[in-house]
Design an enzyme around this catalytic site. Structure first.
Site, mmCIF file in Angstrom:
data_model
loop_
_atom_site.group_PDB
_atom_site.id
_atom_site.type_symbol
_atom_site.label_atom_id
_atom_site.label_comp_id
_atom_site.label_asym_id
_atom_site.label_seq_id
_atom_site.Cartn_x
_atom_site.Cartn_y
_atom_site.Cartn_z
ATOM 1 N N HIS A 139 0.841 -1.197 0.000
ATOM 2 C CA HIS A 139 0.000 0.000 0.000
ATOM 3 C C HIS A 139 0.876 1.246 0.000
ATOM 4 C CE1 HIS A 139 -3.531 2.453 0.659
ATOM 5 N NE2 HIS A 139 -2.922 3.046 1.675
ATOM 6 N N GLY A 159 -2.636 11.869 3.193
ATOM 7 C CA GLY A 159 -2.381 12.786 2.084
ATOM 8 C C GLY A 159 -1.347 12.315 1.086
ATOM 9 N N ASP A 178 -2.072 3.698 -4.473
ATOM 10 C CA ASP A 178 -2.823 2.785 -3.610
ATOM 11 C C ASP A 178 -2.223 1.383 -3.572
ATOM 12 O OD1 ASP A 178 -4.816 2.125 -1.780
ATOM 13 O OD2 ASP A 178 -6.083 1.306 -3.362
ATOM 14 N N ARG A 245 17.440 14.234 13.598
ATOM 15 C CA ARG A 245 17.757 15.651 13.785
ATOM 16 C C ARG A 245 18.906 16.100 12.898
ATOM 17 N NH1 ARG A 245 15.746 18.135 18.317
ATOM 18 N NH2 ARG A 245 16.494 19.990 17.202
#
Length: 310
Positions: A139, A159, A178, A245
């Site tokens: 997916h 999104g 998808d 980071r």
């Protein structure tokens, strides 16, 4: 659906010539890649049928022509008796007359080409491997950015498809949305759409869109080598996550037993996901192709500065 010798010939008709066995071009190829008949010619007799396309080049030609006519015929027939789906003769196989003579009984398709073995592996060998590879469904959304296949993953509704639409407007290429069919071919991961979702993308609130009709066929790629996985995470859910980071260490995600660089990007209002993905791809290319790590550079500069201050 069966993959046959004719499929290979139809795909590479420009570089292949049918030398013999045209009536048997419907033979099925079951194993990926191209094989060399080492044991069949040089070793003890093999009884198992050959299920892959067989390449005969300079090595095989030199060996066979070094034998007496009787031995050459015996060795050649030993190979043909194993009923390989097809024999492909390279540019280095100079004289196939004796091969055709022995093949009268077996009718094995024989193709010849003006290419060398290594060139055949890159073209025909890779094509066969792709056709016979075992694909599994994953997916996500697959796009190509700066020549790199980017697999975008994340929870439903975060999104991913919207990001893909943004990337299309930036002239990057769309592969699939998808359901992504992914297969391991050698040390590479190849992703492509399924037959059902090819060229389509689902955008919530709008529905199913045809990317080809909207943006043109030039924005579509039939498949892509997956170089990077980008995972989108919604930080508004207040879920703790140890985000990178400095970027010194590369994270990896294992797909089909292959480690792929894995970037985790927090999504929130005001952050342009498409630009973050572009940055991730550029960072990957710098690390992989230029052996440059921005995080290492920064930390080194920081320590130099601190040492100087002391």
């Amino acid at each position: 659906m069966s993959f046959t010798v004719k499929d290979i010939y139809d795909k590479f008709e420009v570089i292949l010539v049918i030398l013999d066995g045209e009536e048997k071009m419907d033979r099925v190829i079951e194993k990926p890649g191209l094989s060399r008949p080492t044991f069949e010619l040089f070793g003890p007799f093999q009884s198992d049928p050959i299920k892959s396309a067989v390449v005969l080049g300079n090595r095989e030609y030199s060996y066979l022509t070094s034998l007496s006519p009787e031995e050459r015929k015996e060795k050649t027939k030993r190979l043909l008796e194993l009923q390989p789906p097809v024999l492909i003769l390279t540019k280095s196989f100079l004289d196939p007359v004796f091969l055709k003579e022995c093949n009268k009984e077996y009718k094995v398709p024989i193709l010849c080409t003006d290419m060398y073995s290594n060139e055949l592996n890159i073209s025909i060998g890779l094509y066969i491997s792709k056709q016979l590879a075992k694909y599994t469904i994953h997916h996500g959304v697959l796009i190509e950015v700066y020549g790199e296949g980017v697999l975008i993953i994340g929870e439903s509704g975060i999104g991913k498809s919207e990001v893909a639409m943004e990337m299309l407007r930036k002239n990057f290429l769309f592969v699939a949305d998808d359901a992504i069919s992914i297969a391991r071919i050698g040390d590479r991961l190849i992703g492509r759409p399924t037959e059902i979702n090819k060229h389509f993308i689902e955008v919530r609130g709008i529905g199913i869109l045809n990317v080809t009709k909207m943006y043109g066929i030039e924005k579509i790629k039939s498949s892509a080598h997956i170089s990077i996985v980008v995972e989108l995470i919604n930080i508004q859910n207040n879920q703790p996550y140890n985000f990178e980071r400095t970027g010194q260490k590369t994270r990896y995600k294992v797909i089909e037993n292959i480690k792929v660089p894995h970037y985790v990007l927090p999504i929130s209002s005001g952050r342009r996901s498409s630009e973050l993905i572009e940055s991730a791809v550029i960072d990957l290319k710098l690390k992989r192709d230029w052996q440059y790590n921005s995080g290492d550079d920064f930390v080194e500069r920081y320590y130099k500065y601190m040492t100087k201050e002391e």
